[in-house]
Design a protein around this motif. Structure first.
Motif, short mmCIF file in Angstrom:
data_model
loop_
_atom_site.label_atom_id
_atom_site.label_comp_id
_atom_site.label_asym_id
_atom_site.label_seq_id
_atom_site.Cartn_x
_atom_site.Cartn_y
_atom_site.Cartn_z
N ARG A 26 0.83 -1.22 0.00
CA ARG A 26 0.00 0.00 0.00
C ARG A 26 0.86 1.26 0.00
O ARG A 26 0.61 2.19 -0.78
N SER A 27 1.87 1.31 0.84
CA SER A 27 2.70 2.51 0.90
C SER A 27 3.57 2.66 -0.35
O SER A 27 3.80 3.77 -0.81
N SER A 28 4.01 1.55 -0.93
CA SER A 28 4.82 1.62 -2.15
C SER A 28 4.02 2.11 -3.35
O SER A 28 4.59 2.66 -4.29
N LEU A 29 2.71 1.91 -3.32
CA LEU A 29 1.86 2.28 -4.44
C LEU A 29 0.98 3.49 -4.16
O LEU A 29 0.01 3.73 -4.89
N GLU A 76 7.77 -12.39 -2.44
CA GLU A 76 6.94 -12.08 -3.61
C GLU A 76 6.39 -10.65 -3.58
O GLU A 76 5.77 -10.21 -4.55
N ILE A 77 6.60 -9.94 -2.49
CA ILE A 77 6.06 -8.58 -2.36
C ILE A 77 6.58 -7.65 -3.46
O ILE A 77 5.78 -6.96 -4.10
N ILE A 81 4.22 -5.63 -6.28
CA ILE A 81 4.25 -4.17 -6.45
C ILE A 81 4.50 -3.82 -7.91
O ILE A 81 3.80 -2.98 -8.50
N ARG A 82 5.48 -4.49 -8.52
CA ARG A 82 5.79 -4.24 -9.93
C ARG A 82 4.60 -4.58 -10.83
O ARG A 82 4.30 -3.85 -11.78
N GLU A 83 3.90 -5.67 -10.52
CA GLU A 83 2.75 -6.07 -11.33
C GLU A 83 1.65 -5.02 -11.26
O GLU A 83 1.05 -4.65 -12.28
N ILE A 84 1.38 -4.51 -10.07
CA ILE A 84 0.34 -3.48 -9.93
C ILE A 84 0.79 -2.18 -10.58
O ILE A 84 -0.02 -1.50 -11.22
N SER A 89 0.20 1.58 -15.17
CA SER A 89 0.78 2.29 -16.32
C SER A 89 -0.01 2.02 -17.62
O SER A 89 0.10 2.77 -18.58
N GLN A 90 -0.82 0.97 -17.62
CA GLN A 90 -1.61 0.61 -18.80
C GLN A 90 -2.99 1.24 -18.79
O GLN A 90 -3.75 1.09 -19.74
N THR A 91 -3.37 1.87 -17.68
CA THR A 91 -4.71 2.47 -17.60
C THR A 91 -4.68 3.95 -17.83
O THR A 91 -3.71 4.60 -17.78
#
Length: 91
Positions: A26-29, A76-77, A81-84, A89-91
């Motif tokens: 949450r904080s990273s994003l 896996e965190i 984060i990278r996946e989200i 970036s695609q929206t």
């Protein structure tokens, strides 16, 4: 900004601090995604599923989300984060 929600597994066999994992994501994003607990009838861009181990297969299909991102271990965190971030970036 992505509209995201989170579900935690039942916690029968947690191997890492799932609450801390959620806080890290949450904080990273914070600039790309907002997180809230799921509500009926709401569509989400991302459902983050935080499992305590690899044994739980449940995908919470009753939650309407365009993407599902799953964490089953602390290492896996960063990938989650990278996946989200990529979805944002695609929206």
């Amino acid at each position: 900004m992505l509209r995201c929600t989170v579900k935690f597994c039942g916690g029968c066999n947690p191997r890492y601090d799932r609450g801390e994992a959620y806080n890290t994501v949450r904080s990273s994003l914070s600039g790309a995604a907002s997180f809230a607990y799921p509500e009926d009838g709401v569509h989400y861009d991302v459902l983050l599923i935080i499992r305590g181990c690899t044994g739980c297969p449940y995908l919470y299909e009753e939650i309407d989300a365009a993407h599902r991102v799953i964490i089953t271990a602390a290492d896996e965190i960063p990938a989650a984060i990278r996946e989200i971030e990529q979805i944002a970036s695609q929206t």
